[in-house]
Write a protein that holds these residues in place. Structure first.
Motif, mmCIF file in Angstrom:
data_model
loop_
_atom_site.group_PDB
_atom_site.id
_atom_site.type_symbol
_atom_site.label_atom_id
_atom_site.label_comp_id
_atom_site.label_asym_id
_atom_site.label_seq_id
_atom_site.Cartn_x
_atom_site.Cartn_y
_atom_site.Cartn_z
ATOM 1 N N THR A 61 44.563 38.339 34.478
ATOM 2 C CA THR A 61 43.361 37.577 34.125
ATOM 3 C C THR A 61 43.664 36.500 33.080
ATOM 4 O O THR A 61 43.007 35.469 33.049
ATOM 5 C CB THR A 61 42.232 38.504 33.629
ATOM 6 O OG1 THR A 61 42.702 39.269 32.526
ATOM 7 C CG2 THR A 61 41.758 39.432 34.727
ATOM 8 N N ARG A 81 40.768 38.541 30.433
ATOM 9 C CA ARG A 81 39.316 38.661 30.539
ATOM 10 C C ARG A 81 38.920 40.137 30.515
ATOM 11 O O ARG A 81 39.707 40.992 30.916
ATOM 12 C CB ARG A 81 38.848 38.096 31.878
ATOM 13 C CG ARG A 81 39.039 36.603 32.013
ATOM 14 C CD ARG A 81 38.565 36.188 33.417
ATOM 15 N NE ARG A 81 38.684 34.742 33.581
ATOM 16 C CZ ARG A 81 38.477 34.124 34.735
ATOM 17 N NH1 ARG A 81 38.165 34.818 35.819
ATOM 18 N NH2 ARG A 81 38.591 32.808 34.824
ATOM 19 N N LYS A 91 37.072 43.314 32.015
ATOM 20 C CA LYS A 91 36.782 43.754 33.374
ATOM 21 C C LYS A 91 35.830 44.947 33.307
ATOM 22 O O LYS A 91 36.025 45.798 32.452
ATOM 23 C CB LYS A 91 38.080 44.172 34.065
ATOM 24 C CG LYS A 91 38.969 42.996 34.439
ATOM 25 C CD LYS A 91 40.439 43.329 34.291
ATOM 26 C CE LYS A 91 41.008 42.627 33.096
ATOM 27 N NZ LYS A 91 42.360 42.785 32.770
ATOM 28 N N PRO A 92 34.843 45.112 34.175
ATOM 29 C CA PRO A 92 34.506 44.203 35.264
ATOM 30 C C PRO A 92 33.963 42.873 34.731
ATOM 31 O O PRO A 92 33.601 42.838 33.566
ATOM 32 C CB PRO A 92 33.414 44.979 36.012
ATOM 33 C CG PRO A 92 32.768 45.855 34.969
ATOM 34 C CD PRO A 92 33.886 46.198 34.023
ATOM 35 N N PRO A 93 33.889 41.853 35.596
ATOM 36 C CA PRO A 93 34.280 41.832 37.004
ATOM 37 C C PRO A 93 35.801 41.729 37.185
ATOM 38 O O PRO A 93 36.484 41.192 36.316
ATOM 39 C CB PRO A 93 33.602 40.560 37.518
ATOM 40 C CG PRO A 93 33.559 39.660 36.327
ATOM 41 C CD PRO A 93 33.352 40.561 35.151
ATOM 42 N N PHE A 94 36.285 42.213 38.312
ATOM 43 C CA PHE A 94 37.706 42.116 38.626
ATOM 44 C C PHE A 94 37.987 40.834 39.397
ATOM 45 O O PHE A 94 37.098 40.300 40.058
ATOM 46 C CB PHE A 94 38.134 43.350 39.425
ATOM 47 C CG PHE A 94 38.099 44.603 38.593
ATOM 48 C CD1 PHE A 94 39.202 44.968 37.821
ATOM 49 C CD2 PHE A 94 36.965 45.387 38.532
ATOM 50 C CE1 PHE A 94 39.170 46.105 37.026
ATOM 51 C CE2 PHE A 94 36.925 46.534 37.731
ATOM 52 C CZ PHE A 94 38.032 46.887 36.973
ATOM 53 N N PRO A 95 39.250 40.352 39.306
ATOM 54 C CA PRO A 95 39.583 39.078 39.954
ATOM 55 C C PRO A 95 39.275 39.064 41.448
ATOM 56 O O PRO A 95 38.928 38.017 41.981
ATOM 57 C CB PRO A 95 41.087 38.929 39.717
ATOM 58 C CG PRO A 95 41.414 39.829 38.584
ATOM 59 C CD PRO A 95 40.384 40.914 38.553
ATOM 60 N N CYS A 102 43.289 44.496 27.683
ATOM 61 C CA CYS A 102 44.368 44.659 28.659
ATOM 62 C C CYS A 102 45.338 45.709 28.139
ATOM 63 O O CYS A 102 45.174 46.237 27.043
ATOM 64 C CB CYS A 102 45.071 43.327 28.935
ATOM 65 S SG CYS A 102 46.311 42.866 27.712
#
Ligand code: FMN
Ligand code: SF4
Ligand code: SF4
Ligand code: SF4
Ligand code: FES
Lengths: 426, 505
Positions: free
Chosen positions: A173, A187, A189-193, A387
């Motif tokens: 991300t 970024r 998550k969610p949202p996921f890529p 992350c």
């Protein structure tokens, strides 16, 4: 074993489109266009191919997450950032067989119904960038990229994007943020890529090596690929071997090969006739194994997992019996402190804290309780951030101290003796 | 509606809400720094971690959507440990500035530390040092060492003020809040970043080092900077107003206010007229109220009602306007009344809050049908409250025989005045303004009138008495007067206005 990823390493002109095609390159495309995208995804699912970027997530399953009816474009991002210390496989793959990556990209984009792929390449890899760009230009010229891929009704554009040298931009991300022109930081998550990725559109991020295994799967079929390897660790994997080893370099092996055999037979054993002390199996972020532990493992996801470490990116670092573990860990501390993006409190502050303690211990200024402090700080950094970068320092810290605690404590009693320090490369 | 369980209590919640929103709504406080209800989710501070049954790790409640059957724990051992550790991490590089920090007393780091940690730090290394006084713009100063990098200020500029002026430079523990290219932050709402900064990293250049906040008294009020009427908390002590801070009112200003309005409090403190003044040879001289009333009585005797007029400012409260309106229309038969107010050249205006009409109460001057100034046959003019430059110029050139000016500040030009009466500001009285939407909003008396100043309704009441009239002499009664005389205000009751005001019919 028949090499899959490295089969053209010995072909001197494989990086040119003529050399590539002369060795069967782009031949899977005729088969590809007889399949539906869903069939391609099923084939890759059936092959058991797992992501080679570090997390080992099944590639076909990831592709299956992409919603195709949103009306938005779908993007493929090729992760060529390769920043994990000890890992240098993607670099050689891109240099020696760039068209194979493009072929993998074409197949993957067809499966995803994506018409744009970005190759996000680490900024320092300038030559590799040029090689890939040349390959892309050739592929356009020969009609393998562009409005009608190989004459079929499928449009695909491939763009190179250069990073600016941040390790964190390898995290998918952060890579997407950076690609969008923003500061490279992961970024939440969610949202996921797969749902909200590049420019807010569905996106798949895959590692270079992952995509380069795809043409074989389409050409020979999933079953053929799944025959290689053991259990859920199918296929072949590249290991980048470095450190105190006689024959450093990249090796393609079938997953499941015993480490002991790999070390002695292929890598020529520990250098200078010394004994093995410890091994980083899958890149600097994974827990370290002692020689004893290492000799019992097989090189596959499950066996390494059972031993308390990870296969990761396949960046293998061999340490001989003269290695100072305190210094080795301090080097990692420096790296992760320097590379933390700094968003999350535990990572931003924890990496700096650990680095400072380690730097002090290396100077011989140990305070009582340092080991427990480091363990506690590492624990507090784990599993609590945006992350897994934070875990990527916490895991080495915990494993180095748990397994070599006396060295950290002796550093204080004795002061670091010269003979204990990490050897300079010869 | 999904049902979820938080700390063993079951709640019905709305789909799409986050766990943190639910917790805050239900009064189960979960500490948080980066989350702000009006900004996008950043998820970086990690203070809001909670335990969710079935998930391997703690999750940040600010970014976890509720789901049917979800079981959340906000006080389990794992959560308590995580909160402690996040606070310990934040304090790794945080300076011990509390004794000299403007935020002390309203600092979320102090507060959470006492509530969720209270253990000494184990960090014994050298802290990272950063600049202590870095101006981000004319109005906002950054102490980089105190910043906890929650990015609220950055998101505010980008998402609310509409201009991504701030960014976070560098990375890791060297990250610093900066402006792009080092250009000063210029947005019209910059001081809001000071309000939403959870710690003492951002301070307002106007307020910093002026006051320890715990000495300040807080009064609910309304900004008089323009016709929006942002709800504010007026912070004051010893009769001096120190700052305005926005107060939540979803229907008016959400939780923001503009920088321009923020500093309008200064007129309450400075250049005040402290006592009545009367013209003697050579100029205006201080006098007592008693003398002033005598003067006014004489004037009223000299000029019949149809020779009188009042020029009423849209800066006045509803109560002031009601009292004067009543005086002029019911007691002074034949007298004229006109409207005026503050007019500035190229007034600021935008779609967020600022409006070009810089008066808090134009709505009511219009509702009362006040017309533009026309001196006509007027011989005795009362100028009540701040008048426009144009109107002042008209009065100065076509001077009526006698002018009585009722004003709070000596900076107003009134060379033509024969009598000056000191006016109390809105901070010194109770009352209401009607904003541009027609929302009647209550402000409360914060400080005693400066010097001998009086509210305009109070002055009207006195003047009325001079001729045997009976204009009420409390704000509440004057408000009722308005409710009685203007149909649109008919259903409004002083006691029912609440903190968020009420719309006129
Ligand atoms: C700190 C960090 C650095 C990473 N660096 C890389 C990298 O350099 N290359 C890579 O392929 N994946 C990297 N990853 C993993 C990616 O996030 C992602 O999982 C991967 O690219 C997915 O591709 P795959 O499924 O084909 O492995 C990194 C992850 C983290 C947390
Ligand atoms: S864990 Fe570290 S690198 Fe990852 S987002 Fe948080 S601060 Fe950045
Ligand atoms: S920000 Fe809070 S904790 Fe930090 S110095 Fe100021 S008062 Fe103290
Ligand atoms: S200055 Fe304040 S609001 Fe801005 S990032 Fe730092 S702590 Fe957060
Ligand atoms: S409030 Fe949730 S991470 Fe900051």
């Amino acid at each position: 074993m028949e090499p899959i990823l490295t089969k053209r390493f010995a072909v001197s002109n494989a990086a040119t489109i003529d050399g590539y095609m002369a060795t069967g390159g782009y031949s899977t495309l005729s088969k590809l266009f007889t399949m539906t995208p869903a069939q391609v995804i099923d084939e890759v699912k059936a092959s058991g191919l797992r992501g080679r970027g570090g997390a080992g997530f099944p590639a076909g399953v990831k592709w299956g997450f992409v919603p195709k009816t949103t009306g938005k474009p779908i993007y493929l991002c090729v992760n060529a950032d390769e920043g994990e210390p000890g890992t240098f496989k993607d670099r050689e793959l891109m240099t020696k067989d760039p068209h194979a990556l493009l072929e993998g990209i074409i197949i993957t984009c067809y499966a995803l119904e994506s018409h744009t792929a970005y190759i996000y390449i680490r900024g320092e890899m300038f030559q590799e960038l040029q090689i890939l760009q040349r390959a892309i230009d050739e592929a356009y010229a020969k009609g393998f990229l562009g409005n009608k891929v190989a004459g079929h009704d499928f449009k695909l554009d491939v763009y190179m994007h250069r990073g600016a040298g941040a390790y964190i931009c390898g995290e998918e991300t952060a890579l997407i943020e950076s690609l969008e022109g923003k500061k490279g930081q992961p970024r939440i998550k969610p949202p996921f890529p797969a749902v909200v990725g590049v420019f807010g559109c569905p996106t798949v991020v895959n590692n270079v090596e992952t995509l380069m295994a795809v043409p074989y799967i389409i050409e020979k079929g999933a079953a053929e690929y799944a025959k290689i390897g053991v259990g859920k660790s199918t296929g072949t994997k590249l290991f980048s071997v470095s450190g105190h080893i006689n024959k450093p370099g990249n090796y393609e092996i079938p997953l499941g090969l015993p480490f002991s055999e790999f070390l002695e037979k292929q890598c020529g054993g520990v250098w200078k006739g010394r004994k093995l002390k410890a091994v980083i199996m899958g890149g600097s972020s994974v827990p370290i194994l002692t020689a004893e532990e290492a000799m019992k493992v097989n090189l596959d996801y499950e066996s390494l997992g059972a031993a308390g470490t990870m296969l990761g990116s396949g960046g293998m670092v061999i340490m001989d019996d003269q290695t100072c573990m305190v210094t080795a860990l301090k080097i990692l501390g420096d790296f992760y402190h320097h590379e933390s993006c700094g968003q999350c409190t535990p990572c931003r502050e924890g990496t700096g804290w650990i680095q400072k303690v380690l730097a002090r211990v290396v100077r011989g200024e140990v305070r009582p309780g340092d080991c427990d402090l480091l363990l506690s700080v590492a624990t507090n950094m784990q599993g609590r951030t945006i992350c897994v970068f934070s875990d990527a320092l916490a895991m080495p810290v915990k494993s180095y101290i748990q397994k070599f605690r006396h060295e950290f404590e002796d550093a204080g009693k004795l002061g670091l003796r010269k003979g204990q320090q990490i050897q300079t490369w010869e | 509606m999904p049902k979820i369980t938080i700390d063993d209590k079951e709640f019905e919640v709305e789909a799409g809400q986050t766990v943190l929103q639910v917790c805050l709504d239900k009064g189960l406080f979960v500490p948080h720094y980066c989350y702000h209800p009006k900004l996008s989710i950043a998820g970086n501070c990690r203070m809001c971690l909670v335990e969710i049954e079935g998930r391997p790790k703690l999750e940040i409640s600010c970014n976890t959507p509720v789901a049917e059957g979800m079981k959340v724990r906000t006080k389990s051992q794992a959560v308590v440990d995580a909160q402690k550790s996040v606070l310990e991490f934040i304090l790794v590089n945080h300076p011990l500035d509390c004794p000299i920090c403007d935020q002390a007393g309203e600092c979320k780091l102090q507060d959470y530390y006492f509530q969720y940690s209270s253990v000494p730090s184990r960090f014994k290394e050298e802290k990272v040092h950063k600049p202590k006084a870095k101006p981000l713009g004319e109005r906002v100063m950054l102490d980089d060492e105190r910043c906890i990098l929650c990015s609220r200020c950055v998101r505010f500029c980008d998402e609310v003020a509409g201009d991504a002026e701030l960014c976070i430079d560098n990375r890791g523990d060297h990250s610093t809040v900066s402006t792009f290219n080092g250009q000063p932050m210029k947005n019209a709402y910059s001081i809001n970043t000071v309000d939403i900064c959870p710690v003492g990293a951002l301070t307002s250049t106007d307020f910093r080092f002026n006051k320890r906040v715990w000495f300040l008294q807080k009064t609910k009020s309304v900004c008089t900077g323009c016709s929006t009427g942002c709800n504010i908390t007026m912070d004051h002590e010893g009769g001096v107003v120190y700052r305005y801070r926005p107060r939540d009112n979803e229907a008016v200003n959400q939780c923001w206010m503009c920088d321009e309005g923020r500093v309008t409090y200064k007129y309450i403190n400075d250049d005040r007229i402290l006592s009545p003044l009367v013209r003697k040879e050579g100029g205006l001289e201080r006098t007592t109220w008693e003398n002033a009333w005598n003067q006014v009585r004489m004037l009223l005797q000299n000029y019949s009602p149809d020779q009188r007029a009042a020029l009423l400012s849209a800066q006045l409260s509803n109560e002031d306007l009601a009292a004067w309106h009543s005086l002029v229309t019911t007691q002074w038969t034949g007298a004229a009344q006109y409207g005026t107010g503050k007019v500035v050249e190229s007034p600021s205006e935008d779609t967020l809050l600022r409006r070009a009409d810089k008066n808090p109460n134009s709505y009511t001057t219009r509702a009362l049908g006040l017309k533009p100034l026309d001196l006509g046959k007027c011989k005795l003019l009362f100028v009540v409250g701040e008048a426009s430059e144009t109107d002042l110029h008209t009065i100065a050139t076509k001077k009526p025989e006698v002018v009585v000016v009722i004003s709070s500040n000596s900076s107003t030009k009134f060379e033509f005045a024969d009598v000056v009466l000191p006016l109390a500001t809105f901070a010194e009285q109770d009352g209401t303004f009607t904003n541009y939407q027609g929302r009647v909003q209550r402000f409360h008396k914060a400080i005693a009138p400066r010097g001998e100043a009086k509210a305009a309704w109070n002055i009207a009441s006195h003047i009325s008495l001079l001729e045997g009239g009976k204009i009420p002499d409390t704000a509440r009664d004057c408000f009722d007067l308005l409710a009685k005389s203007v149909p649109a205000y008919k259903s409004l009751r002083w006691d029912e206005l609440g903190d968020e005001g009420k719309l006129v019919d």
